[in-house]
Design an enzyme around this catalytic site. Sequence first.
Site, PDB file in Angstrom:
ATOM      1  N   THR A  13       8.638  11.745 -10.547  1.00 16.95           N
ATOM      2  CA  THR A  13       9.260  12.530 -11.771  1.00 16.95           C
ATOM      3  C   THR A  13       8.225  11.135 -12.930  1.00 16.95           C
ATOM      4  OG1 THR A  13      11.182  12.910 -10.648  1.00 16.95           O
ATOM      5  CG2 THR A  13      11.203  12.724 -13.387  1.00 16.95           C
ATOM      6  N   ASP A  57       5.048  15.727  -5.534  1.00 14.59           N
ATOM      7  CA  ASP A  57       6.581  15.632  -5.623  1.00 14.59           C
ATOM      8  C   ASP A  57       7.020  15.245  -4.505  1.00 14.59           C
ATOM      9  OD1 ASP A  57       9.638  17.168  -6.812  1.00 14.59           O
ATOM     10  OD2 ASP A  57       9.616  15.864  -4.688  1.00 14.59           O
ATOM     11  N   THR A  89      11.674   9.684  -6.933  1.00 18.52           N
ATOM     12  CA  THR A  89      12.944   9.444  -5.952  1.00 18.52           C
ATOM     13  C   THR A  89      13.314  10.138  -5.108  1.00 18.52           C
ATOM     14  OG1 THR A  89      14.276  10.558  -7.552  1.00 18.52           O
ATOM     15  CG2 THR A  89      13.688   8.492  -8.748  1.00 18.52           C
ATOM     16  N   THR A 276      26.340   6.447  10.743  1.00 17.42           N
ATOM     17  CA  THR A 276      27.250   7.103  10.333  1.00 17.42           C
ATOM     18  C   THR A 276      27.032   7.697   9.506  1.00 17.42           C
ATOM     19  OG1 THR A 276      29.452   6.519   9.099  1.00 17.42           O
ATOM     20  CG2 THR A 276      28.069   5.043   8.650  1.00 17.42           C
ATOM     21  N   GLN A 277      27.390   8.564   8.904  1.00 21.82           N
ATOM     22  CA  GLN A 277      26.948   9.427   7.413  1.00 21.82           C
ATOM     23  C   GLN A 277      27.890   9.115   6.223  1.00 21.82           C
ATOM     24  OE1 GLN A 277      29.387  13.770   7.713  1.00 21.82           O
ATOM     25  NE2 GLN A 277      28.412  13.555  10.165  1.00 21.82           N
ATOM     26  N   CYS A 278      28.637   8.079   6.725  1.00 18.91           N
ATOM     27  CA  CYS A 278      29.856   7.354   5.802  1.00 18.91           C
ATOM     28  C   CYS A 278      28.584   7.006   5.031  1.00 18.91           C
ATOM     29  CB  CYS A 278      30.603   6.833   5.666  1.00 18.91           C
ATOM     30  SG  CYS A 278      31.831   6.783   6.341  1.00 18.91           S
TER      31      CYS A 278
HETATM   32  N1  ASP Z   1      11.274  15.635  -6.804  1.00 17.09           N
HETATM   33  C1  ASP Z   1      10.679  14.423  -7.853  1.00 17.09           C
HETATM   34  C2  ASP Z   1      10.588  13.371  -6.987  1.00 17.09           C
HETATM   35  O1  ASP Z   1      10.808  13.263  -5.650  1.00 17.09           O
HETATM   36  C3  ASP Z   1      12.508  13.915  -8.188  1.00 17.09           C
HETATM   37  C4  ASP Z   1      12.459  12.436  -8.674  1.00 17.09           C
HETATM   38  O2  ASP Z   1      10.946  11.515  -9.127  1.00 17.09           O
HETATM   39  O3  ASP Z   1      13.111  11.624  -9.456  1.00 17.09           O
HETATM   40  O4  ASP Z   1       9.172  13.206  -6.707  1.00 17.09           O
END
Ligand code: ASP
Length: 341
Positions: A13, A57, A89, A276-278
Amino acid sequence: MTAEVLILHTGGTIGMVPGPHGLAPAPGLRQRIEQQLGSSLQQLPGFDLLEIDPLIDSANITPAHWQQLAALLAEHWERYRGFIILHGTDTMAYSAAALAFMLGASERNVLFTGSQVPLGLPRSDAVAHLQAALQLAAGPRLRNVSLVFNNRLLNGSRLRKVSSQQFHAFDTPNAAPLAELNIRPQLYTERLLGEAIASRHPREAAALDFQPGAVAMLCLHPSMPPALYDAILADSNCKAVVLQSFGAGNVPSRDPAFDAFIKRAGARGKVVVNVTQCLQGGISPGTYAASAGLQDQGVLSGGDMTPEAAFCKLHWLLAGGRDTAAVIRDWSLNLSDERTI
Ligand code: ASP
């Protein structure tokens, strides 16, 4: 100005622009950084910028990208004080963990960052992240491969993406932040990797043999379709499994298909690690009868590691050419403070 920092732009992003199908990566980020950071750049370390081709992405990340990043770091390692990896992200927690295992207590500062809103759009968090990352990258040695995000510096091997909507997108639920970047930044040096953690040159990582599909994640849920187990067992390329169990490490112990899966995975030389998946906490083997047999069946404890870190650690161990016995032996190494001892 001589560049002290190298920025590696992988996509995500932070460098995306709106297009006909939504946000998509776009080259030419240097110019956009210069526009958006403006005169603040005069007070920040100089930087060079390299863009991987194609920009992606981060939903498209693969272990081959981690190796590509290691190769780029190796090529430029001696020339810069620090490195910033701009990354989407969505899979940042994986890539930061992978690089954390590759570099250990890194000789150079290696910082990941990204943003929730693209650079140049109103209310973007990208400018603050870039400014903080530039300052930290050229500053004192941090040792941890880390993430700069929303006024905090976080250990790269402990990350989870915790929000798709909030600026507080990342956390290290089982570890305190390495720094808080308030008006006066506060670096908690006692939380950085200690002398006992080895550093590894990125050249070593660039020479590893990461295999796509070598590790599977299996997130348990009530009434698992047995075909999921069968698919993993039948895939000879898949050498290890991260089992995301319930709560403190519990599994459907009354389900014969699950029991058969664990036995057959062991017989086929597949390493199984229990996490754990927590969101927070870890597994505590032996607390419940529902997880009692796992250790005897050779399932390794992931302690309070994140699923992302467990996945990347297994990939890294396997990429070094280890056989099943060596992966099991080296699983307990503390490579990057990835779990609470
Ligand atoms: N879809 C984007 C990525 O991971 C999300 C981001 O960067 O916030 O490339």
